[in-house]
Scaffold this motif. Structure first.
Motif, PDB file in Angstrom:
ATOM      1  N   LEU A  25       5.749  48.265  14.248  1.00  0.00           N
ATOM      2  CA  LEU A  25       5.706  47.138  15.178  1.00  0.00           C
ATOM      3  C   LEU A  25       6.608  47.387  16.382  1.00  0.00           C
ATOM      4  O   LEU A  25       6.238  47.103  17.524  1.00  0.00           O
ATOM      5  CB  LEU A  25       6.140  45.852  14.469  1.00  0.00           C
ATOM      6  CG  LEU A  25       5.357  45.462  13.215  1.00  0.00           C
ATOM      7  CD1 LEU A  25       5.857  44.126  12.683  1.00  0.00           C
ATOM      8  CD2 LEU A  25       3.874  45.389  13.508  1.00  0.00           C
ATOM      9  N   VAL A  26       7.793  47.933  16.120  1.00  0.00           N
ATOM     10  CA  VAL A  26       8.719  48.244  17.217  1.00  0.00           C
ATOM     11  C   VAL A  26       8.131  49.325  18.113  1.00  0.00           C
ATOM     12  O   VAL A  26       8.193  49.244  19.345  1.00  0.00           O
ATOM     13  CB  VAL A  26      10.085  48.683  16.653  1.00  0.00           C
ATOM     14  CG1 VAL A  26      11.003  49.155  17.777  1.00  0.00           C
ATOM     15  CG2 VAL A  26      10.739  47.532  15.894  1.00  0.00           C
ATOM     16  N   ALA A  27       7.523  50.358  17.484  1.00  0.00           N
ATOM     17  CA  ALA A  27       6.914  51.441  18.269  1.00  0.00           C
ATOM     18  C   ALA A  27       5.798  50.908  19.154  1.00  0.00           C
ATOM     19  O   ALA A  27       5.711  51.243  20.342  1.00  0.00           O
ATOM     20  CB  ALA A  27       6.374  52.520  17.323  1.00  0.00           C
ATOM     21  N   MET A  28       4.934  50.062  18.594  1.00  0.00           N
ATOM     22  CA  MET A  28       3.856  49.484  19.379  1.00  0.00           C
ATOM     23  C   MET A  28       4.412  48.633  20.516  1.00  0.00           C
ATOM     24  O   MET A  28       3.936  48.703  21.655  1.00  0.00           O
ATOM     25  CB  MET A  28       2.967  48.607  18.492  1.00  0.00           C
ATOM     26  CG  MET A  28       1.818  47.939  19.236  1.00  0.00           C
ATOM     27  SD  MET A  28       1.026  46.614  18.284  1.00  0.00           S
ATOM     28  CE  MET A  28       2.337  45.388  18.235  1.00  0.00           C
ATOM     29  N   PHE A  29       5.436  47.862  20.222  1.00  0.00           N
ATOM     30  CA  PHE A  29       6.027  46.973  21.208  1.00  0.00           C
ATOM     31  C   PHE A  29       6.592  47.761  22.387  1.00  0.00           C
ATOM     32  O   PHE A  29       6.348  47.448  23.551  1.00  0.00           O
ATOM     33  CB  PHE A  29       7.126  46.159  20.536  1.00  0.00           C
ATOM     34  CG  PHE A  29       7.491  44.908  21.280  1.00  0.00           C
ATOM     35  CD1 PHE A  29       6.577  43.879  21.413  1.00  0.00           C
ATOM     36  CD2 PHE A  29       8.753  44.759  21.830  1.00  0.00           C
ATOM     37  CE1 PHE A  29       6.910  42.720  22.084  1.00  0.00           C
ATOM     38  CE2 PHE A  29       9.097  43.604  22.502  1.00  0.00           C
ATOM     39  CZ  PHE A  29       8.176  42.582  22.629  1.00  0.00           C
ATOM     40  N   LEU A  30       7.341  48.825  22.083  1.00  0.00           N
ATOM     41  CA  LEU A  30       7.954  49.635  23.130  1.00  0.00           C
ATOM     42  C   LEU A  30       6.906  50.372  23.958  1.00  0.00           C
ATOM     43  O   LEU A  30       6.923  50.325  25.192  1.00  0.00           O
ATOM     44  CB  LEU A  30       8.923  50.640  22.506  1.00  0.00           C
ATOM     45  CG  LEU A  30      10.251  50.090  21.989  1.00  0.00           C
ATOM     46  CD1 LEU A  30      11.002  51.166  21.221  1.00  0.00           C
ATOM     47  CD2 LEU A  30      11.095  49.558  23.132  1.00  0.00           C
ATOM     48  N   ALA A  38      -3.462  50.584  25.394  1.00  0.00           N
ATOM     49  CA  ALA A  38      -4.130  51.723  24.754  1.00  0.00           C
ATOM     50  C   ALA A  38      -3.113  52.620  24.059  1.00  0.00           C
ATOM     51  O   ALA A  38      -3.265  52.979  22.880  1.00  0.00           O
ATOM     52  CB  ALA A  38      -4.926  52.510  25.793  1.00  0.00           C
ATOM     53  N   ALA A  39      -2.056  52.981  24.793  1.00  0.00           N
ATOM     54  CA  ALA A  39      -1.012  53.818  24.211  1.00  0.00           C
ATOM     55  C   ALA A  39      -0.299  53.081  23.080  1.00  0.00           C
ATOM     56  O   ALA A  39       0.037  53.675  22.042  1.00  0.00           O
ATOM     57  CB  ALA A  39      -0.013  54.240  25.287  1.00  0.00           C
ATOM     58  N   GLY A  40      -0.075  51.772  23.267  1.00  0.00           N
ATOM     59  CA  GLY A  40       0.592  50.993  22.232  1.00  0.00           C
ATOM     60  C   GLY A  40      -0.216  50.929  20.949  1.00  0.00           C
ATOM     61  O   GLY A  40       0.342  50.997  19.848  1.00  0.00           O
ATOM     62  N   THR A  41      -1.536  50.803  21.084  1.00  0.00           N
ATOM     63  CA  THR A  41      -2.394  50.768  19.900  1.00  0.00           C
ATOM     64  C   THR A  41      -2.358  52.089  19.156  1.00  0.00           C
ATOM     65  O   THR A  41      -2.264  52.126  17.925  1.00  0.00           O
ATOM     66  CB  THR A  41      -3.841  50.427  20.306  1.00  0.00           C
ATOM     67  OG1 THR A  41      -3.858  49.152  20.960  1.00  0.00           O
ATOM     68  CG2 THR A  41      -4.744  50.373  19.084  1.00  0.00           C
ATOM     69  N   TRP A  42      -2.428  53.200  19.904  1.00  0.00           N
ATOM     70  CA  TRP A  42      -2.348  54.517  19.265  1.00  0.00           C
ATOM     71  C   TRP A  42      -0.988  54.735  18.607  1.00  0.00           C
ATOM     72  O   TRP A  42      -0.892  55.347  17.535  1.00  0.00           O
ATOM     73  CB  TRP A  42      -2.641  55.621  20.274  1.00  0.00           C
ATOM     74  CG  TRP A  42      -4.100  55.765  20.575  1.00  0.00           C
ATOM     75  CD1 TRP A  42      -4.741  55.497  21.751  1.00  0.00           C
ATOM     76  CD2 TRP A  42      -5.118  56.208  19.665  1.00  0.00           C
ATOM     77  NE1 TRP A  42      -6.091  55.720  21.632  1.00  0.00           N
ATOM     78  CE2 TRP A  42      -6.356  56.174  20.362  1.00  0.00           C
ATOM     79  CE3 TRP A  42      -5.113  56.618  18.334  1.00  0.00           C
ATOM     80  CZ2 TRP A  42      -7.553  56.540  19.764  1.00  0.00           C
ATOM     81  CZ3 TRP A  42      -6.319  56.987  17.731  1.00  0.00           C
ATOM     82  CH2 TRP A  42      -7.517  56.941  18.454  1.00  0.00           C
ATOM     83  N   ALA A  43       0.077  54.251  19.248  1.00  0.00           N
ATOM     84  CA  ALA A  43       1.414  54.360  18.663  1.00  0.00           C
ATOM     85  C   ALA A  43       1.485  53.595  17.344  1.00  0.00           C
ATOM     86  O   ALA A  43       2.069  54.064  16.360  1.00  0.00           O
ATOM     87  CB  ALA A  43       2.469  53.838  19.640  1.00  0.00           C
ATOM     88  N   LEU A  44       0.868  52.409  17.325  1.00  0.00           N
ATOM     89  CA  LEU A  44       0.844  51.615  16.097  1.00  0.00           C
ATOM     90  C   LEU A  44       0.088  52.341  14.992  1.00  0.00           C
ATOM     91  O   LEU A  44       0.550  52.419  13.848  1.00  0.00           O
ATOM     92  CB  LEU A  44       0.201  50.260  16.363  1.00  0.00           C
ATOM     93  CG  LEU A  44       0.027  49.357  15.130  1.00  0.00           C
ATOM     94  CD1 LEU A  44       1.370  48.887  14.620  1.00  0.00           C
ATOM     95  CD2 LEU A  44      -0.860  48.164  15.447  1.00  0.00           C
ATOM     96  N   ILE A  45      -1.077  52.901  15.329  1.00  0.00           N
ATOM     97  CA  ILE A  45      -1.882  53.608  14.322  1.00  0.00           C
ATOM     98  C   ILE A  45      -1.120  54.807  13.772  1.00  0.00           C
ATOM     99  O   ILE A  45      -1.056  55.025  12.550  1.00  0.00           O
ATOM    100  CB  ILE A  45      -3.228  54.042  14.934  1.00  0.00           C
ATOM    101  CG1 ILE A  45      -4.072  52.807  15.285  1.00  0.00           C
ATOM    102  CG2 ILE A  45      -3.982  54.946  13.965  1.00  0.00           C
ATOM    103  CD1 ILE A  45      -5.330  53.134  16.062  1.00  0.00           C
ATOM    104  N   GLY A  46      -0.529  55.615  14.674  1.00  0.00           N
ATOM    105  CA  GLY A  46       0.181  56.815  14.243  1.00  0.00           C
ATOM    106  C   GLY A  46       1.390  56.496  13.377  1.00  0.00           C
ATOM    107  O   GLY A  46       1.581  57.108  12.306  1.00  0.00           O
TER     108      GLY A  46
END
Length: 210
Positions: A25-30, A38-46
Protein backbone atom coordinates in the motif's frame (compact mmCIF):
# COMPACT_ATOMS: atom_id res chain seq x y z
CA UNK A 1 21.21 -3.59 19.94
CA UNK A 2 19.58 -2.19 23.08
CA UNK A 3 18.87 1.11 21.34
CA UNK A 4 17.38 -0.70 18.32
CA UNK A 5 15.18 -2.89 20.50
CA UNK A 6 13.93 0.11 22.44
CA UNK A 7 13.04 2.17 19.38
CA UNK A 8 11.96 -0.71 17.11
CA UNK A 9 10.10 -3.21 19.31
CA UNK A 10 9.15 -5.68 16.55
CA UNK A 11 10.77 -9.06 15.91
CA UNK A 12 11.36 -10.69 12.51
CA UNK A 13 7.93 -12.29 12.20
CA UNK A 14 6.15 -9.10 13.30
CA UNK A 15 8.16 -7.08 10.79
CA UNK A 16 7.22 -9.44 7.96
CA UNK A 17 3.58 -9.23 9.02
CA UNK A 18 3.60 -5.42 8.98
CA UNK A 19 5.53 -5.11 5.71
CA UNK A 20 3.46 -7.84 4.06
CA UNK A 21 0.19 -6.04 4.81
CA UNK A 22 1.23 -2.39 4.57
CA UNK A 23 4.30 -2.41 2.31
CA UNK A 24 2.42 -2.76 -1.01
CA UNK A 25 0.00 0.00 0.00
CA UNK A 26 2.84 2.38 0.84
CA UNK A 27 4.63 1.50 -2.41
CA UNK A 28 1.49 2.14 -4.45
CA UNK A 29 0.86 5.39 -2.60
CA UNK A 30 4.37 6.72 -3.19
CA UNK A 31 4.71 5.63 -6.82
CA UNK A 32 1.19 6.76 -7.71
CA UNK A 33 1.84 10.18 -6.21
CA UNK A 34 5.09 10.66 -8.15
CA UNK A 35 4.63 8.80 -11.45
CA UNK A 36 0.87 8.31 -11.77
CA UNK A 37 -1.76 5.61 -11.48
CA UNK A 38 -0.31 3.24 -14.10
CA UNK A 39 3.05 3.06 -12.36
CA UNK A 40 1.33 2.94 -8.97
CA UNK A 41 -0.80 -0.01 -10.02
CA UNK A 42 2.23 -1.93 -11.28
CA UNK A 43 4.08 -1.11 -8.05
CA UNK A 44 1.15 -2.51 -6.07
CA UNK A 45 1.06 -5.71 -8.15
CA UNK A 46 4.83 -6.26 -7.91
CA UNK A 47 5.12 -5.63 -4.18
CA UNK A 48 1.99 -7.69 -3.51
CA UNK A 49 3.66 -10.68 -5.21
CA UNK A 50 6.74 -10.17 -3.05
CA UNK A 51 4.56 -9.87 0.06
CA UNK A 52 2.66 -13.01 -0.96
CA UNK A 53 5.85 -15.06 -1.21
CA UNK A 54 7.29 -13.68 2.04
CA UNK A 55 4.14 -14.09 4.14
CA UNK A 56 3.41 -17.56 2.78
CA UNK A 57 6.98 -18.68 3.52
CA UNK A 58 7.20 -17.17 7.00
CA UNK A 59 3.62 -16.79 8.25
CA UNK A 60 1.87 -19.51 6.25
CA UNK A 61 -0.90 -17.25 4.96
CA UNK A 62 -1.34 -14.66 2.17
CA UNK A 63 -1.49 -10.92 2.91
CA UNK A 64 -5.03 -9.56 3.15
CA UNK A 65 -4.90 -5.78 2.74
CA UNK A 66 -2.83 -5.68 -0.50
CA UNK A 67 -5.34 -7.92 -2.27
CA UNK A 68 -8.28 -5.74 -1.22
CA UNK A 69 -6.41 -2.62 -2.29
CA UNK A 70 -5.25 -4.34 -5.47
CA UNK A 71 -8.76 -5.20 -6.61
CA UNK A 72 -9.98 -1.65 -6.07
CA UNK A 73 -6.85 0.01 -7.49
CA UNK A 74 -6.70 -2.11 -10.63
CA UNK A 75 -10.41 -1.57 -11.35
CA UNK A 76 -10.22 2.20 -11.07
CA UNK A 77 -6.76 2.30 -12.62
CA UNK A 78 -8.14 0.62 -15.73
CA UNK A 79 -11.03 3.10 -15.82
CA UNK A 80 -8.53 5.97 -15.62
CA UNK A 81 -6.36 4.50 -18.37
CA UNK A 82 -9.36 3.87 -20.65
CA UNK A 83 -11.05 7.24 -20.14
CA UNK A 84 -7.94 9.35 -19.59
CA UNK A 85 -9.80 10.98 -16.70
CA UNK A 86 -7.87 11.11 -13.37
CA UNK A 87 -11.20 11.50 -11.58
CA UNK A 88 -11.48 7.73 -11.28
CA UNK A 89 -8.24 7.25 -9.39
CA UNK A 90 -9.15 10.17 -7.13
CA UNK A 91 -12.56 8.67 -6.36
CA UNK A 92 -10.86 5.32 -5.79
CA UNK A 93 -9.19 6.69 -2.67
CA UNK A 94 -12.55 7.84 -1.29
CA UNK A 95 -14.29 4.54 -2.03
CA UNK A 96 -11.42 2.38 -0.76
CA UNK A 97 -11.07 4.28 2.52
CA UNK A 98 -14.84 4.27 3.04
CA UNK A 99 -14.98 0.54 2.26
CA UNK A 100 -12.19 -0.21 4.74
CA UNK A 101 -13.90 1.87 7.43
CA UNK A 102 -17.19 0.04 6.83
CA UNK A 103 -15.48 -3.37 6.98
CA UNK A 104 -13.72 -2.45 10.21
CA UNK A 105 -17.00 -1.33 11.80
CA UNK A 106 -18.75 -4.45 10.53
CA UNK A 107 -16.00 -6.57 12.06
CA UNK A 108 -16.47 -4.86 15.41
CA UNK A 109 -20.24 -5.38 15.32
CA UNK A 110 -19.93 -9.07 14.41
CA UNK A 111 -16.93 -9.85 16.65
CA UNK A 112 -14.72 -10.47 13.60
CA UNK A 113 -11.98 -8.00 14.43
CA UNK A 114 -9.90 -7.56 11.27
CA UNK A 115 -6.66 -6.51 12.93
CA UNK A 116 -6.85 -9.30 15.49
CA UNK A 117 -7.32 -11.79 12.64
CA UNK A 118 -4.43 -10.41 10.60
CA UNK A 119 -1.94 -9.54 13.34
CA UNK A 120 -3.19 -11.57 16.31
CA UNK A 121 -0.65 -14.36 15.93
CA UNK A 122 2.33 -12.01 16.08
CA UNK A 123 1.04 -9.17 18.28
CA UNK A 124 -0.61 -9.93 21.58
CA UNK A 125 -3.12 -7.43 22.97
CA UNK A 126 -6.32 -7.62 24.96
CA UNK A 127 -9.67 -7.68 23.19
CA UNK A 128 -10.27 -4.11 24.37
CA UNK A 129 -6.99 -3.06 22.76
CA UNK A 130 -7.81 -4.64 19.40
CA UNK A 131 -11.29 -3.08 19.46
CA UNK A 132 -9.94 0.36 20.32
CA UNK A 133 -7.36 0.17 17.52
CA UNK A 134 -10.01 -0.95 15.03
CA UNK A 135 -12.47 1.78 15.99
CA UNK A 136 -9.80 4.49 15.90
CA UNK A 137 -8.56 3.42 12.46
CA UNK A 138 -12.11 3.14 11.12
CA UNK A 139 -12.70 6.76 12.09
CA UNK A 140 -9.35 7.72 10.55
CA UNK A 141 -10.14 6.03 7.23
CA UNK A 142 -13.54 7.73 7.18
CA UNK A 143 -11.97 11.13 7.90
CA UNK A 144 -9.37 10.72 5.15
CA UNK A 145 -12.13 9.72 2.70
CA UNK A 146 -14.02 12.91 3.52
CA UNK A 147 -10.86 15.03 3.18
CA UNK A 148 -10.05 13.36 -0.13
CA UNK A 149 -13.44 14.31 -1.56
CA UNK A 150 -13.18 17.84 -0.15
CA UNK A 151 -9.84 18.40 -1.92
CA UNK A 152 -10.95 16.64 -5.12
CA UNK A 153 -14.13 18.69 -5.46
CA UNK A 154 -12.82 21.90 -3.95
CA UNK A 155 -9.82 22.14 -6.31
CA UNK A 156 -11.37 20.44 -9.35
CA UNK A 157 -11.13 23.53 -11.57
CA UNK A 158 -8.02 25.07 -10.00
CA UNK A 159 -5.23 26.27 -12.28
CA UNK A 160 -2.23 28.39 -11.32
CA UNK A 161 1.37 28.95 -12.34
CA UNK A 162 4.21 28.13 -9.93
CA UNK A 163 7.80 26.95 -10.35
CA UNK A 164 7.56 27.62 -14.09
CA UNK A 165 4.73 25.16 -14.64
CA UNK A 166 0.94 25.06 -14.66
CA UNK A 167 -0.59 23.34 -11.64
CA UNK A 168 -4.09 21.87 -11.88
CA UNK A 169 -6.54 20.47 -9.36
CA UNK A 170 -5.02 17.01 -9.82
CA UNK A 171 -1.58 18.39 -8.93
CA UNK A 172 -3.03 19.94 -5.78
CA UNK A 173 -4.63 16.60 -4.93
CA UNK A 174 -1.33 14.74 -5.38
CA UNK A 175 0.54 17.31 -3.28
CA UNK A 176 -2.15 16.98 -0.61
CA UNK A 177 -1.66 13.20 -0.53
CA UNK A 178 2.15 13.43 -0.40
CA UNK A 179 2.64 16.28 2.05
CA UNK A 180 -0.50 16.16 4.21
CA UNK A 181 -2.08 12.70 4.14
CA UNK A 182 1.13 10.66 4.26
CA UNK A 183 2.76 12.53 7.18
CA UNK A 184 -0.51 12.60 9.12
CA UNK A 185 -1.03 8.87 8.49
CA UNK A 186 2.48 8.08 9.75
CA UNK A 187 1.98 10.22 12.86
CA UNK A 188 -1.44 8.75 13.55
CA UNK A 189 -0.24 5.16 13.20
CA UNK A 190 2.76 5.87 15.45
CA UNK A 191 0.37 7.29 18.04
CA UNK A 192 -1.90 4.25 17.79
CA UNK A 193 1.05 1.90 18.32
CA UNK A 194 1.97 3.86 21.44
CA UNK A 195 -1.61 3.76 22.74
CA UNK A 196 -1.86 0.03 22.04
CA UNK A 197 1.09 -0.72 24.33
CA UNK A 198 -1.26 -0.17 27.30
CA UNK A 199 -3.16 -3.29 26.25
CA UNK A 200 -0.17 -5.51 25.53
CA UNK A 201 -0.29 -9.05 26.92
CA UNK A 202 3.14 -10.32 28.05
CA UNK A 203 4.13 -13.46 26.12
CA UNK A 204 4.49 -15.46 29.33
CA UNK A 205 0.85 -14.68 30.18
CA UNK A 206 -0.59 -15.96 26.91
CA UNK A 207 -2.74 -19.11 27.03
CA UNK A 208 -0.50 -22.12 26.45
CA UNK A 209 2.61 -20.50 27.92
CA UNK A 210 1.66 -21.04 31.52
Amino acid sequence: MGWLTKHYPFNRIQTVNILGEMGPLVAMFLVNGIWGIAAGTWALIGTTLIALIATLAILGRPPVMPFIAGAVSITFGVLTLITGDPKWVQIKVTLFNTLVAALLWWGLKTDRNFFRFVFGTTFHYTQEGWNKLTANLAWFFLATAACNEAVRIGFEHTQFWALNRLFTGVDVWILFKLFVVMPMTAIYLWWQVRVLQRYRIPVENKPGNQ
